[in-house]
Enzyme design. Structure first.
Site, PDB file in Angstrom:
ATOM      1  N   GLN A 104       0.844  -1.203   0.000  1.00 29.80           N
ATOM      2  CA  GLN A 104       0.000   0.000   0.000  1.00 29.80           C
ATOM      3  C   GLN A 104       0.879   1.253   0.000  1.00 29.80           C
ATOM      4  O   GLN A 104       0.386   2.359  -0.114  1.00 29.80           O
ATOM      5  CB  GLN A 104      -0.913   0.019   1.224  1.00 29.80           C
ATOM      6  CG  GLN A 104      -1.835  -1.181   1.316  1.00 29.80           C
ATOM      7  CD  GLN A 104      -2.550  -1.231   2.646  1.00 29.80           C
ATOM      8  OE1 GLN A 104      -3.583  -0.584   2.854  1.00 29.80           O
ATOM      9  NE2 GLN A 104      -2.020  -2.003   3.565  1.00 29.80           N
ATOM     10  N   ASN A 105       2.197   1.036   0.172  1.00 28.00           N
ATOM     11  CA  ASN A 105       3.128   2.158   0.294  1.00 28.00           C
ATOM     12  C   ASN A 105       3.501   2.691  -1.079  1.00 28.00           C
ATOM     13  O   ASN A 105       3.478   1.956  -2.067  1.00 28.00           O
ATOM     14  CB  ASN A 105       4.393   1.711   1.061  1.00 28.00           C
ATOM     15  CG  ASN A 105       4.045   1.182   2.441  1.00 28.00           C
ATOM     16  OD1 ASN A 105       2.993   1.508   2.988  1.00 28.00           O
ATOM     17  ND2 ASN A 105       4.902   0.348   2.997  1.00 28.00           N
ATOM     18  N   HIS A 122      -1.333   1.411  -4.297  1.00 24.99           N
ATOM     19  CA  HIS A 122      -1.713   2.834  -4.241  1.00 24.99           C
ATOM     20  C   HIS A 122      -0.791   3.695  -5.080  1.00 24.99           C
ATOM     21  O   HIS A 122      -0.654   4.889  -4.846  1.00 24.99           O
ATOM     22  CB  HIS A 122      -1.728   3.329  -2.782  1.00 24.99           C
ATOM     23  CG  HIS A 122      -2.830   2.722  -1.973  1.00 24.99           C
ATOM     24  ND1 HIS A 122      -2.773   2.617  -0.603  1.00 24.99           N
ATOM     25  CD2 HIS A 122      -4.000   2.138  -2.339  1.00 24.99           C
ATOM     26  CE1 HIS A 122      -3.875   2.025  -0.166  1.00 24.99           C
ATOM     27  NE2 HIS A 122      -4.636   1.711  -1.197  1.00 24.99           N
ATOM     28  N   CYS A 133      -1.549  17.472 -20.088  1.00 23.87           N
ATOM     29  CA  CYS A 133      -1.016  16.736 -21.261  1.00 23.87           C
ATOM     30  C   CYS A 133      -0.595  15.313 -20.902  1.00 23.87           C
ATOM     31  O   CYS A 133      -0.229  14.537 -21.782  1.00 23.87           O
ATOM     32  CB  CYS A 133       0.176  17.500 -21.853  1.00 23.87           C
ATOM     33  SG  CYS A 133       1.657  17.421 -20.826  1.00 23.87           S
ATOM     34  N   CYS A 153       3.903  21.668 -15.418  1.00 20.50           N
ATOM     35  CA  CYS A 153       4.540  21.060 -16.593  1.00 20.50           C
ATOM     36  C   CYS A 153       4.871  22.180 -17.587  1.00 20.50           C
ATOM     37  O   CYS A 153       4.322  23.293 -17.494  1.00 20.50           O
ATOM     38  CB  CYS A 153       3.528  20.086 -17.187  1.00 20.50           C
ATOM     39  SG  CYS A 153       3.860  19.542 -18.844  1.00 20.50           S
TER      40      CYS A 153
HETATM   41  N1  APR Z   1       6.673  -2.247  12.313  1.00 21.39           N
HETATM   42  C1  APR Z   1       5.500  -2.833  11.938  1.00 21.39           C
HETATM   43  N2  APR Z   1       4.297  -2.213  12.028  1.00 21.39           N
HETATM   44  C2  APR Z   1       4.290  -0.961  12.529  1.00 21.39           C
HETATM   45  C3  APR Z   1       5.468  -0.286  12.952  1.00 21.39           C
HETATM   46  C4  APR Z   1       6.689  -0.986  12.822  1.00 21.39           C
HETATM   47  N3  APR Z   1       7.860  -0.431  13.206  1.00 21.39           N
HETATM   48  N4  APR Z   1       5.108   0.952  13.400  1.00 21.39           N
HETATM   49  C5  APR Z   1       3.764   1.042  13.268  1.00 21.39           C
HETATM   50  N5  APR Z   1       3.276  -0.104  12.755  1.00 21.39           N
HETATM   51  C6  APR Z   1       1.886  -0.459  12.430  1.00 21.39           C
HETATM   52  C7  APR Z   1       0.830   0.264  13.215  1.00 21.39           C
HETATM   53  O1  APR Z   1       0.525  -0.461  14.408  1.00 21.39           O
HETATM   54  C8  APR Z   1      -0.354   0.228  12.242  1.00 21.39           C
HETATM   55  O2  APR Z   1      -1.108  -0.965  12.391  1.00 21.39           O
HETATM   56  O3  APR Z   1       1.698  -0.079  11.079  1.00 21.39           O
HETATM   57  C9  APR Z   1       0.313   0.232  10.875  1.00 21.39           C
HETATM   58  C10 APR Z   1       0.228   1.568  10.172  1.00 21.39           C
HETATM   59  O4  APR Z   1      -1.130   1.769   9.848  1.00 21.39           O
HETATM   60  P1  APR Z   1      -1.527   2.969   8.868  1.00 21.39           P
HETATM   61  O5  APR Z   1      -0.768   4.182   9.238  1.00 21.39           O
HETATM   62  O6  APR Z   1      -3.020   3.012   8.841  1.00 21.39           O
HETATM   63  O7  APR Z   1      -0.958   2.523   7.444  1.00 21.39           O
HETATM   64  P2  APR Z   1      -1.657   1.619   6.356  1.00 21.39           P
HETATM   65  O8  APR Z   1      -2.365   0.480   6.992  1.00 21.39           O
HETATM   66  O9  APR Z   1      -0.624   1.313   5.336  1.00 21.39           O
HETATM   67  O10 APR Z   1      -2.755   2.612   5.711  1.00 21.39           O
HETATM   68  C11 APR Z   1      -3.440   2.142   4.590  1.00 21.39           C
HETATM   69  O11 APR Z   1      -4.458   4.321   4.310  1.00 21.39           O
HETATM   70  O12 APR Z   1      -4.290   6.607   4.376  1.00 21.39           O
HETATM   71  C12 APR Z   1      -4.290   5.502   3.547  1.00 21.39           C
HETATM   72  O13 APR Z   1      -3.284   5.456   1.445  1.00 21.39           O
HETATM   73  C13 APR Z   1      -2.987   5.391   2.800  1.00 21.39           C
HETATM   74  O14 APR Z   1      -1.909   3.373   2.036  1.00 21.39           O
HETATM   75  C14 APR Z   1      -2.467   4.017   3.171  1.00 21.39           C
HETATM   76  C15 APR Z   1      -3.716   3.302   3.667  1.00 21.39           C
END
Ligand code: APR
Length: 258
Positions: A104-105, A122, A133, A153
Site C-alpha cells: 500500500q506504500n 496505491h 497533457c 509542466c
Molecule cells: N513495524 C510494523 N508495524 C508498525 C510499525 C513498525 N515499526 N510501526 C507502526 N506499525 C503499524 C501500526 O501499528 C499500524 O497498524 O503499522 C500500521 C500503520 O497503519 P496505517 O498508518 O493506517 O498505514 P496503512 O495500513 O498502510 O494505511 C493504509 O491508508 O491513508 C491511507 O493510502 C494510505 O496506504 C495508506 C492506507
C-alpha cells in the site's frame, strides 16, 4: 507462546509453504523514517485525510494539497532508504518462498531493497504526471518551490503525484493481480498495516477464504487479529522480519542435510 516461539513457528510455516504473498503497509517503512498514517505520530493525526489526500480536495485546491502534504512527503520519501524488513522480504523472495509483495506504500522501498515482484496498490510517489497533457516526470527532478506551488509542466498544466488519492479507484491491473495473488497463496504475511482501508484490507480475507494461513507482523493488533489472522507476531517489522528470515534459512538448510 513466547515471542521467540512465534518467530520460530512463523518461520516453520514459511519454510513449509509453496507460495507466500506479503501485504505491507506504512508500518513497514516507519523504521525508514517515513511516518505512518494512523496511530502514534501518524500523518492523519496532523492532517484531515479528506482535506489533504482526497482527489476532490486536490482538484479544488492543488496548491494547498501540495503545500500541506506533498512537499512534506517529497523530502521524506526521496531521503528514505530500505530497512531490515524490506531486505528480509527480498531475501525470502530469493529463497524462492515469497512470490509477490502487495504494498500500500508509495515509497518504492521494496524495489530498492531488491524485491522483484511488487504490486503498488496505491501507486508510487516517484512519478508525477501533468493533468493537462499527461507528461510524466520523476518527482526528484521537479523543483518544488514553496513560492511557486503547485509545480507545473512545460505545457502549463499542474503536476499530480502518481499515487491513488482517496476517492479514486485502485489501478485495475494492480487490483486484479492482487486478487489473483491473494487467492493463490498458501500463506499471506500482513506486515505493518492497520487493515482498515479497503480494498487492500480485503486481500487477507481473500487469502483466508482460499485456504491460506494469514500471519500478521505488527506492534498492535488489528481488525484481522484473532479472526482472519492465525498468528500476530507482536513487534516491529525490522527486527521481526529479519529474525524470521534468518530462521527460515536455518530450517531450509537443515532440511537439505542428507
Ligand atoms: N513495524 C510494523 N508495524 C508498525 C510499525 C513498525 N515499526 N510501526 C507502526 N506499525 C503499524 C501500526 O501499528 C499500524 O497498524 O503499522 C500500521 C500503520 O497503519 P496505517 O498508518 O493506517 O498505514 P496503512 O495500513 O498502510 O494505511 C493504509 O491508508 O491513508 C491511507 O493510502 C494510505 O496506504 C495508506 C492506507
Amino acid at each position: 507462546m513466547t515471542p521467540n516461539d512465534l518467530i520460530h513457528q512463523t518461520a516453520e510455516i514459511i519454510a513449509s509453504s509453496r507460495h507466500v504473498v506479503a501485504l505491507t503497509g506504512a508500518g513497514m517503512s516507519v523504521e525508514s523514517g517515513i511516518p505512518p498514517f494512523r496511530g502514534k505520530g501518524g500523518l492523519w493525526e496532523k492532517f484531515d485525510p479528506m482535506e489533504v489526500a482526497h482527489i476532490q480536495s486536490f482538484m479544488r485546491n492543488p496548491e494547498r494539497v501540495w503545500r500541506l502534504l506533498i512537499s512534506e512527503m517529497k523530502d521524506i520519501l526521496t531521503e528514505a532508504r530500505p530497512n531490515p524488513a524490506h531486505y528480509g522480504l527480498a531475501r525470502l523472495e530469493s529463497l524462492g518462498k515469497l512470490k509477490t509483495v502487495i504494498t500500500q506504500n508509495v515509497d518504492g522501498l521494496h524495489q530498492l531493497a531488491g524485491s522483484r515482484d511488487v504490486i503498488e496498490f496505491h501507486g508510487n510517489f516517484a512519478w508525477l504526471w501533468c493533468l493537462d497533457c499527461g507528461d510524466r516526470a520523476r518527482t526528484v527532478d521537479i523543483d518544488v518551490n514553496p513560492g511557486r506551488l503547485p509545480p507545473r509542466c512545460g505545457c502549463g498544466g499542474i503536476y499530480r503525484p502518481d499515487c491513488v488519492f482517496f476517492g479514486e479507484s485502485i489501478p485495475m491491473q494492480a487490483l486484479d493481480r492482487s486478487q489473483m495473488a491473494a487467492s493463490s497463496c498458501d500463506l499471506m504475511l500482513v506486515i505493518g498495516t492497520s487493515a482498515v482501508v479497503q480494498p487492500a484490507a480485503f486481500m487477507p480475507l481473500i487469502a483466508r477464504q482460499s485456504g491460506a494461513v494469514v500471519i500478521e507482523i505488527n506492534p498492535e493488533p488489528t481488525p484481522l487479529t484473532g479472526t482472519t489472522s492465525k498468528l500476530l507476531v507482536q513487534g516491529k517489522a525490522g527486527s521481526a522480519v529479519q529474525q524470521i528470515t534468518d530462521e527460515v534459512e536455518r530450517i531450509m538448510a537443515a532440511r537439505r542435510q542428507p
